[in-house]
Scaffold this motif. Structure first.
Motif, PDB file in Angstrom:
ATOM      1  N   PHE A  76       0.834  -1.201   0.000  1.00  0.00           N
ATOM      2  CA  PHE A  76       0.000   0.000   0.000  1.00  0.00           C
ATOM      3  C   PHE A  76       0.869   1.252   0.000  1.00  0.00           C
ATOM      4  N   GLY A  77       1.979   1.204   0.743  1.00  0.00           N
ATOM      5  CA  GLY A  77       2.919   2.333   0.719  1.00  0.00           C
ATOM      6  C   GLY A  77       3.549   2.512  -0.649  1.00  0.00           C
ATOM      7  N   ILE A  78       3.879   1.399  -1.322  1.00  0.00           N
ATOM      8  CA  ILE A  78       4.431   1.482  -2.676  1.00  0.00           C
ATOM      9  C   ILE A  78       3.397   2.065  -3.639  1.00  0.00           C
ATOM     10  N   ALA A  79       2.135   1.649  -3.494  1.00  0.00           N
ATOM     11  CA  ALA A  79       1.075   2.154  -4.371  1.00  0.00           C
ATOM     12  C   ALA A  79       0.857   3.654  -4.171  1.00  0.00           C
ATOM     13  N   LEU A  80       0.894   4.126  -2.932  1.00  0.00           N
ATOM     14  CA  LEU A  80       0.745   5.561  -2.679  1.00  0.00           C
ATOM     15  C   LEU A  80       1.908   6.348  -3.266  1.00  0.00           C
ATOM     16  N   THR A  81       3.123   5.794  -3.157  1.00  0.00           N
ATOM     17  CA  THR A  81       4.290   6.470  -3.735  1.00  0.00           C
ATOM     18  C   THR A  81       4.178   6.555  -5.254  1.00  0.00           C
ATOM     19  N   GLN A  82       3.755   5.472  -5.894  1.00  0.00           N
ATOM     20  CA  GLN A  82       3.575   5.477  -7.345  1.00  0.00           C
ATOM     21  C   GLN A  82       2.454   6.423  -7.771  1.00  0.00           C
ATOM     22  N   LEU A  91       0.413  18.733 -10.561  1.00  0.00           N
ATOM     23  CA  LEU A  91       0.139  19.456  -9.337  1.00  0.00           C
ATOM     24  C   LEU A  91       0.874  20.784  -9.307  1.00  0.00           C
ATOM     25  N   TYR A  92       0.311  21.735  -8.553  1.00  0.00           N
ATOM     26  CA  TYR A  92       1.034  22.969  -8.278  1.00  0.00           C
ATOM     27  C   TYR A  92       2.218  22.675  -7.356  1.00  0.00           C
ATOM     28  N   ALA A  93       3.122  23.643  -7.288  1.00  0.00           N
ATOM     29  CA  ALA A  93       4.343  23.431  -6.504  1.00  0.00           C
ATOM     30  C   ALA A  93       4.022  23.240  -5.028  1.00  0.00           C
ATOM     31  N   PHE A  94       3.103  24.049  -4.479  1.00  0.00           N
ATOM     32  CA  PHE A  94       2.783  23.940  -3.054  1.00  0.00           C
ATOM     33  C   PHE A  94       2.004  22.653  -2.771  1.00  0.00           C
ATOM     34  N   GLU A  95       1.165  22.212  -3.738  1.00  0.00           N
ATOM     35  CA  GLU A  95       0.444  20.957  -3.546  1.00  0.00           C
ATOM     36  C   GLU A  95       1.396  19.761  -3.560  1.00  0.00           C
ATOM     37  N   ALA A  96       2.335  19.775  -4.507  1.00  0.00           N
ATOM     38  CA  ALA A  96       3.305  18.683  -4.570  1.00  0.00           C
ATOM     39  C   ALA A  96       4.184  18.656  -3.316  1.00  0.00           C
ATOM     40  N   LYS A  97       4.570  19.822  -2.821  1.00  0.00           N
ATOM     41  CA  LYS A  97       5.400  19.888  -1.624  1.00  0.00           C
ATOM     42  C   LYS A  97       4.629  19.393  -0.403  1.00  0.00           C
ATOM     43  N   THR A  98       3.357  19.785  -0.287  1.00  0.00           N
ATOM     44  CA  THR A  98       2.538  19.355   0.850  1.00  0.00           C
ATOM     45  C   THR A  98       2.330  17.843   0.849  1.00  0.00           C
ATOM     46  N   ILE A  99       1.994  17.285  -0.314  1.00  0.00           N
ATOM     47  CA  ILE A  99       1.766  15.835  -0.400  1.00  0.00           C
ATOM     48  C   ILE A  99       3.066  15.071  -0.159  1.00  0.00           C
ATOM     49  N   PHE A 100       4.185  15.606  -0.673  1.00  0.00           N
ATOM     50  CA  PHE A 100       5.479  14.945  -0.461  1.00  0.00           C
ATOM     51  C   PHE A 100       5.850  14.941   1.018  1.00  0.00           C
ATOM     52  N   ASN A 101       5.677  16.075   1.684  1.00  0.00           N
ATOM     53  CA  ASN A 101       5.976  16.132   3.117  1.00  0.00           C
ATOM     54  C   ASN A 101       5.065  15.199   3.917  1.00  0.00           C
ATOM     55  N   LEU A 102       3.805  15.143   3.511  1.00  0.00           N
ATOM     56  CA  LEU A 102       2.858  14.256   4.189  1.00  0.00           C
ATOM     57  C   LEU A 102       3.233  12.791   3.983  1.00  0.00           C
ATOM     58  N   LEU A 103       3.664  12.446   2.777  1.00  0.00           N
ATOM     59  CA  LEU A 103       4.051  11.065   2.481  1.00  0.00           C
ATOM     60  C   LEU A 103       5.303  10.661   3.258  1.00  0.00           C
ATOM     61  N   ILE A 104       6.297  11.547   3.284  1.00  0.00           N
ATOM     62  CA  ILE A 104       7.525  11.256   4.026  1.00  0.00           C
ATOM     63  C   ILE A 104       7.250  11.160   5.517  1.00  0.00           C
ATOM     64  N   THR A 105       6.387  12.055   6.018  1.00  0.00           N
ATOM     65  CA  THR A 105       6.028  12.011   7.438  1.00  0.00           C
ATOM     66  C   THR A 105       5.318  10.715   7.795  1.00  0.00           C
ATOM     67  N   ALA A 106       4.410  10.270   6.922  1.00  0.00           N
ATOM     68  CA  ALA A 106       3.693   9.015   7.172  1.00  0.00           C
ATOM     69  C   ALA A 106       4.646   7.821   7.176  1.00  0.00           C
ATOM     70  N   ILE A 107       5.602   7.800   6.239  1.00  0.00           N
ATOM     71  CA  ILE A 107       6.558   6.687   6.186  1.00  0.00           C
ATOM     72  C   ILE A 107       7.416   6.652   7.447  1.00  0.00           C
ATOM     73  N   ILE A 108       7.935   7.811   7.857  1.00  0.00           N
ATOM     74  CA  ILE A 108       8.766   7.868   9.071  1.00  0.00           C
ATOM     75  C   ILE A 108       7.943   7.525  10.304  1.00  0.00           C
ATOM     76  N   PHE A 109       6.688   7.996  10.342  1.00  0.00           N
ATOM     77  CA  PHE A 109       5.814   7.725  11.483  1.00  0.00           C
ATOM     78  C   PHE A 109       5.564   6.233  11.648  1.00  0.00           C
ATOM     79  N   TYR A 110       5.218   5.554  10.560  1.00  0.00           N
ATOM     80  CA  TYR A 110       4.914   4.129  10.658  1.00  0.00           C
ATOM     81  C   TYR A 110       6.161   3.288  10.899  1.00  0.00           C
ATOM     82  N   ILE A 111       7.303   3.705  10.353  1.00  0.00           N
ATOM     83  CA  ILE A 111       8.544   2.971  10.617  1.00  0.00           C
ATOM     84  C   ILE A 111       8.900   3.047  12.102  1.00  0.00           C
TER      85      ILE A 111
END
Length: 254
Positions: A76-82, A91-111
């Motif tokens: 599921f994490g691989i699918a979200l990354t893809q 995406l706009y620059a701020f949208e891509a940055k927000t989603i990227f930060n959220l994705l990285i935060t979720a990965i670090i949180f679950y690890i």
């Protein structure tokens, strides 16, 4: 014609990324199934050397269930990354940055959650509930843990921990558009929503719904308490801040 070519190109890219996620999930499943006994050994409580199996196919399906949960969780994490990489060019620059930060935060949180916190909670719960069977001396009671039951309890605990991050994100989003008084006023609706979510994702029994709904309510109350402390700190900071007269020159003229 150009629109049709572009649509076909995007569909092909989406199929490729979906294929990457599926192949990654099957690859993880094969790895976890190869090392299934070592994987169960990681989650064994300290001092426990055996489990009881009462069915002919129980061990096989227990291994299969454990490997499926692990592979689909990482898949599921691989699918979200893809999916993020597919949507990133549009995406706009701020949208891509927000989603990227959220994705990285979720990965670090679950690890961090499953490497550090999950084993500690498992150990504490095992020691807490296993003491009741060892200290029960009124009759001859022998505790023989079943493998499938033990993994089912771990699965329920994993559901509770997995829901914690989306709940925190949802509460932070709602917090931007509401105030603390609204949270206090509609606290009962939040409780009903928590138990409705638990009833939707758990078997139809009161214990499972309580194990899922109660932590959601605790997360809600912790978020509300942190919000109240932050507002109090902000008010004290504004009171202590000195007012500089040069910022208001019109007062000196009067």
């Amino acid at each position: 014609m150009n629109r049709l070519k572009i649509s076909i190109y995007y569909l092909q890219e989406l199929n490729y990324r979906l294929a990457y996620a599926i192949l990654g999930t099957f690859f993880l499943f094969s790895i976890t199934y190869t090392y299934k006994q070592g994987l169960i050994f990681i989650f064994l409580p300290k001092g426990l050397s055996h489990f009881v199996s009462t069915g002919l196919t129980e061990i096989f399906f227990t291994y299969l269930q454990l490997c499926t949960i692990f592979s689909f969780s990482f898949g599921f994490g691989i699918a979200l990354t893809q999916l993020y990489l597919f949507l990133r060019p549009g995406l706009y620059a701020f949208e891509a940055k927000t989603i990227f930060n959220l994705l990285i935060t979720a990965i670090i949180f679950y690890i961090c959650l499953y490497i550090f916190l999950f084993p500690i909670i498992t150990k504490v719960l095992w020691e807490l509930f296993s003491d009741y069977s060892q200290n029960f001396t009124a009759i001859d009671l022998t505790f023989e843990p079943r493998l499938q039951d033990y993994l089912s309890h771990l699965q329920q605990l994993s559901k509770i921990l997995t829901l914690s991050f989306p709940c925190l994100i949802a509460l932070n989003i709602v917090q931007r558009y509401t105030n603390r008084k609204t949270w206090v006023k509609y606290r009962g609706i939040a409780y009903i929503t928590a138990f409705s979510i638990s009833a939707f994702i758990t078997p139809p029994d009161v214990l499972s719904q309580t194990l899922i709904g109660l932590p959601l309510i605790i997360v809600y109350e912790i978020q509300l308490k942190i919000w109240a402390l932050y507002e109090g700190y902000k008010k004290k900071l504004l009171i202590r801040q000195p007012i500089e007269s040069h910022k208001y020159p019109y007062r000196d003229k009067k």
